[in-house]
Design a protein around this motif. Structure first.
Motif, mmCIF file in Angstrom:
data_model
loop_
_atom_site.group_PDB
_atom_site.id
_atom_site.type_symbol
_atom_site.label_atom_id
_atom_site.label_comp_id
_atom_site.label_asym_id
_atom_site.label_seq_id
_atom_site.Cartn_x
_atom_site.Cartn_y
_atom_site.Cartn_z
ATOM 1 N N GLU A 272 -21.292 73.842 12.329
ATOM 2 C CA GLU A 272 -21.163 74.438 13.747
ATOM 3 C C GLU A 272 -21.681 75.637 13.980
ATOM 4 O O GLU A 272 -22.801 75.717 13.744
ATOM 5 C CB GLU A 272 -20.840 73.884 14.783
ATOM 6 N N ALA A 273 -21.350 76.883 12.783
ATOM 7 C CA ALA A 273 -21.994 77.943 12.593
ATOM 8 C C ALA A 273 -23.173 78.614 12.148
ATOM 9 O O ALA A 273 -23.502 78.657 12.166
ATOM 10 C CB ALA A 273 -20.658 78.998 11.778
ATOM 11 N N MET A 274 -23.068 77.502 10.918
ATOM 12 C CA MET A 274 -24.193 77.289 9.791
ATOM 13 C C MET A 274 -25.693 75.947 10.774
ATOM 14 O O MET A 274 -26.243 76.127 9.839
ATOM 15 C CB MET A 274 -23.924 76.840 8.799
ATOM 16 N N GLY A 275 -24.741 75.642 11.746
ATOM 17 C CA GLY A 275 -26.172 74.623 12.085
ATOM 18 C C GLY A 275 -26.243 73.421 11.003
ATOM 19 O O GLY A 275 -28.023 73.252 11.452
ATOM 20 N N GLU A 438 -25.884 88.238 18.745
ATOM 21 C CA GLU A 438 -27.817 86.644 17.413
ATOM 22 C C GLU A 438 -27.289 85.836 17.803
ATOM 23 O O GLU A 438 -27.669 84.476 17.916
ATOM 24 C CB GLU A 438 -27.725 87.686 16.549
ATOM 25 N N ALA A 439 -25.570 85.435 17.698
ATOM 26 C CA ALA A 439 -24.795 84.247 17.609
ATOM 27 C C ALA A 439 -24.839 83.800 19.225
ATOM 28 O O ALA A 439 -25.806 82.243 18.885
ATOM 29 C CB ALA A 439 -23.623 83.944 16.490
ATOM 30 N N LYS A 440 -24.859 84.163 19.174
ATOM 31 C CA LYS A 440 -24.824 83.946 21.891
ATOM 32 C C LYS A 440 -25.710 83.647 22.046
ATOM 33 O O LYS A 440 -26.190 82.338 21.888
ATOM 34 C CB LYS A 440 -23.937 85.020 22.325
ATOM 35 N N GLU A 441 -26.662 84.711 21.133
ATOM 36 C CA GLU A 441 -28.510 84.057 21.646
ATOM 37 C C GLU A 441 -28.855 82.811 21.563
ATOM 38 O O GLU A 441 -29.888 82.380 21.708
ATOM 39 C CB GLU A 441 -28.796 85.459 21.449
ATOM 40 N N ALA A 442 -28.644 82.366 20.164
ATOM 41 C CA ALA A 442 -29.144 81.252 19.162
ATOM 42 C C ALA A 442 -28.068 80.250 19.676
ATOM 43 O O ALA A 442 -28.652 78.264 19.163
ATOM 44 C CB ALA A 442 -28.830 81.150 17.561
ATOM 45 N N GLY A 443 -27.519 80.025 20.982
ATOM 46 C CA GLY A 443 -26.754 79.233 21.431
ATOM 47 C C GLY A 443 -25.333 79.225 20.687
ATOM 48 O O GLY A 443 -25.088 77.467 20.563
ATOM 49 N N ARG A 444 -24.420 79.824 19.577
ATOM 50 C CA ARG A 444 -24.090 79.064 18.782
ATOM 51 C C ARG A 444 -22.610 79.168 19.395
ATOM 52 O O ARG A 444 -22.494 80.279 19.571
ATOM 53 C CB ARG A 444 -23.665 80.155 17.681
ATOM 54 N N LYS A 445 -21.724 78.555 18.848
ATOM 55 C CA LYS A 445 -20.265 78.490 19.284
ATOM 56 C C LYS A 445 -19.303 79.416 18.108
ATOM 57 O O LYS A 445 -18.296 79.807 19.045
ATOM 58 C CB LYS A 445 -19.627 77.293 20.210
ATOM 59 N N SER A 463 -14.104 81.545 16.801
ATOM 60 C CA SER A 463 -14.837 81.247 17.339
ATOM 61 C C SER A 463 -15.151 82.096 18.892
ATOM 62 O O SER A 463 -15.152 83.245 18.685
ATOM 63 C CB SER A 463 -14.299 80.163 18.571
ATOM 64 N N LEU A 464 -16.874 82.149 19.505
ATOM 65 C CA LEU A 464 -17.343 83.308 20.016
ATOM 66 C C LEU A 464 -16.885 83.540 21.387
ATOM 67 O O LEU A 464 -17.268 84.483 22.293
ATOM 68 C CB LEU A 464 -18.805 83.361 20.435
ATOM 69 N N SER A 465 -16.591 82.507 22.168
ATOM 70 C CA SER A 465 -15.859 82.357 23.367
ATOM 71 C C SER A 465 -14.689 83.026 23.649
ATOM 72 O O SER A 465 -13.826 83.285 22.623
ATOM 73 C CB SER A 465 -15.371 80.342 23.888
#
Length: 465
Positions: A272-275, A438-445, A463-465
Motif C-alpha cells: 500500500e505504501a508503495m502503491g 507528501e505521502a498524505k497529500e498523495a492519499g497514502r495511508k 501508518s500515518l493516521s
C-alpha cells in the motif's frame, strides 16, 4: 507393490487427479525398498567436561577425593561417544544419503545393511543448510538402491512410508500420509513435507517413500514436547535433496547461485505504501557490490520474475537463485517506480559471498525530536564514529522507540538508522516530515521507511493516521 484398491473422481470435476485408496498392506512395498535402507552408527572422541561428576562444596575435604577417584592424574579424560541414524543407498556403487547432523563431527562411520552386512563409510560432502550429507562405501558386489521421486507431485493426504532405525531398535517401517507441504522450519532453503508417519530419534536421515517406492523426502526433524513421535514429522523434499546430492557428488560441496541483494517480503502494508496492486514479489532493501549491482538493480526495486518464473516471495526467490547456474546470465524483471524493467544478471557463488564479515553493531545515541513514535536525531560525523557507521552514511538515528507505538510493534529499536522515507533519501527531521506530508497529500495511508541495523537494511511501513 502396495495393492491399489481403486480410484475415484469427484463428480463434476473430471480434470482432478485420481486418488489412491488405502493400501491393503504395505508389506510388498516394504520388501521392495528395505534392502536399500541402512542403519548408520557414528563415533567420535568427545572432550571431557570439567563440570562432570559429583558436586561438592569448594574447599571441601572431599573435593580432592572425588578428583582422584575420577582420574588418578586429576585431569578430565576424553571419551568416545556413539550416535545412531539412518540412510539410504542411491546408486549401486555405494553412494548413501543421510542427515548432516547424524555424521557431524564423527571420525568413524559404519553402515549396516538390511542383510546384516556392515561396511565402513567415508564422507563425500555435507550441506548444513539443508542438513544433508553424502557418504560412500566400497562393496565387492553391486548394492540395491532406490531412486528419488518428484516431491512436487505429492499432495496433502497422499500415503507415504518411512523407514529407518528408530531409537536404535533396528530396521523399522511406519506408514502415514503427507499432512502438509512446503513447510519451513528455520533454514534458508527449507522445503519440508510434513507427515504423521511415526518418526523418532534414530530415524534421522532415513527415507520417506511414495507408493511407487521412490524417495520423496529425507526424514530430518520432529515436533515433540517429549522427544518421541506425536505424529508431526518433517522430511526434506526430494527435489531439494537431489540437487544437493548431485553437487556433493560432483564437487564435494554445494555451489549455489548468488544474486547479491538483501530482500524482504512485500507485505500488504508495504504494498500500500508503495502503491502496488498486489503484495507479491521480493522487495530489494540493499544492493551491495555484486552481480545485481553490476546489472543496475536498485534499492526499492521489487523483483517480480526470475529466469522466466514468477516470484511469490523471498523464500521463492532465494530457492530459485540457489538452483540457478553460476556464471551464467539470467533475466530478472523488477518493478521500479510503477514500471517493469528487465535486467540481465550474471550470478555469482553464494558460498564465496558469505565469507564477507558482517558490519559492526550500532550503539545508542542522544534524542532530538519525536516522529511516528520514534525519537530521532540526524547522523553527525561524531555519531558515525560512535555508531561505527560507514563513511558518508546519512539519515536519522533512532535513540528511543515508544513501546506502545506501531514502530515498536514492527520491530524498530534503538540504534536503527533511517536512510530513506517514501523511497527518497533523508538527512534531517524536516526531510522526514516533508516526506510524510507528501505521502498524505498523495492519499497514502502509510509511509515506507528504509531502516538499517547492523549493516542490514529492511523496509518498514508505518501508518500515518
Amino acid at each position: 507393490m502396495a495393492v491399489l484398491l481403486g480410484t475415484a473422481l469427484i463428480a463434476g470435476q473430471p480434470d482432478m487427479a485420481a486418488a489412491r485408496g488405502a493400501p491393503e498392506s504395505f508389506a510388498d512395498l516394504a520388501e521392495q525398498i528395505s534392502p536399500a535402507v541402512v542403519n548408520i552408527t557414528t563415533s567420535a572422541v568427545v572432550a571431557a567436561s570439567t563440570e562432570d561428576g559429583p558436586m561438592v562444596p569448594e574447599g571441601s575435604p572431599f573435593e580432592d577425593f572425588f578428583k582422584d577417584f575420577q582420574n588418578p592424574n586429576g585431569e578430565p579424560e576424553a571419551h568416545r561417544s556413539e550416535a545412531l541414524g539412518s540412510g539410504f543407498v542411491i546408486s549401486e556403487d555405494g553412494y548413501i544419503v543421510t542427515n548432516n547432523h547424524v555424521i557431524e563431527g564423527a571420525d568413524e562411520i559404519q553402515v549396516e545393511f538390511f542383510s546384516g552386512e556392515k561396511l565402513d563409510a567415508k564422507l563425500v560432502g555435507t550441506d548444513p543448510k539443508t542438513d544433508i550429507a553424502l557418504l560412500k562405501v566400497d562393496s565387492d558386489t553391486p548394492l540395491p538402491f532406490v531412486k528419488f521421486g518428484n516431491s512436487d507431485l505429492m499432495r496433502t493426504g497422499d500415503w507415504v512410508v518411512a523407514m529407518g532405525n528408530p531409537l536404535g531398535q533396528g530396521f523399522s517401517v511406519s506408514a502415514g500420509i503427507v499432512s502438509a507441504r512446503n513447510r519451513a522450519l528455520s533454514g534458508t532453503y527449507d522445503d519440508y513435507l510434513q507427515t504423521d508417519a511415526a518418526i523418532n530419534r534414530g530415524n534421522s536421515g532415513g527415507p520417506l517413500f511414495n507408493m511407487d517406492g521412490q524417495v520423496v523426502g529425507v526424514n530430518t526433524a520432529i515436533l515433540s514436547p517429549n522427544g518421541g513421535s506425536i505424529g508431526i514429522g518433517f522430511s526434506m523434499a526430494s527435489n531439494v535433496v537431489s540437487k544437493v546430492v548431485d553437487q556433493l557428488k560432483q564437487y564435494g560441496e554445494t555451489r549455489r547461485g548468488w544474486l547479491g541483494v538483501r530482500i524482504q517480503d512485500v507485505t500488504p502494508d508495504v504494498a500500500e505504501a508503495m502503491g502496488l496492486a498486489d503484495a507479491m514479489g521480493a522487495l530489494v532493501t540493499d544492493v551491495p557490490d555484486g552481480p545485481a549491482k553490476d546489472a543496475g538493480m536498485l534499492s526499492g526495486d521489487v523483483i517480480t520474475s526470475f529466469n522466466g518464473s514468477e516470484i511469490k516471495d523471498v523464500r521463492d526467490l532465494t530457492r530459485r537463485v540457489a538452483d540457478a547456474p553460476i556464471g551464467e546470465g539470467v533475466q530478472v524483471v523488477v518493478l521500479r517506480e510503477g514500471k517493469s524493467e528487465t535486467l540481465s544478471v550474471t550470478l555469482g557463488r553464494r558460498e564465496e559471498a558469505e565469507a564477507v564479515p558482517a558490519a559492526a553493531k550500532p550503539e545508542a545515541v542522544e534524542k532530538e525530536a519525536e516522529v511516528l513514535g520514534l525519537t530521532l536525531a540526524p547522523v553527525t560525523e561524531e555519531m558515525r564514529d560512535q555508531l561505527k557507521l560507514p563513511v558518508g552514511t546519512e539519515g536519522l538515528v533512532v535513540s528511543k522507540v515508544d513501546p506502545v507505538s506501531e514502530a515498536f510493534t514492527k520491530g524498530m529499536r534503538q540504534g536503527d538508522v533511517i536512510t530513506e522515507a517514501g523511497q527518497q533519501a533523508i538527512t534531517s527531521i524536516s526531510d522526514l516530515n516533508k516526506r510524510i506530508e507528501e505521502a498524505k497529500e498523495a492519499g497514502r495511508k502509510s509511509i515506507l521507511l528504509l531502516v538499517r541495523r547492523d549493516g542490514d537494511p529492511r523496509f518498514v511501513a508505518l501508518s500515518l493516521s
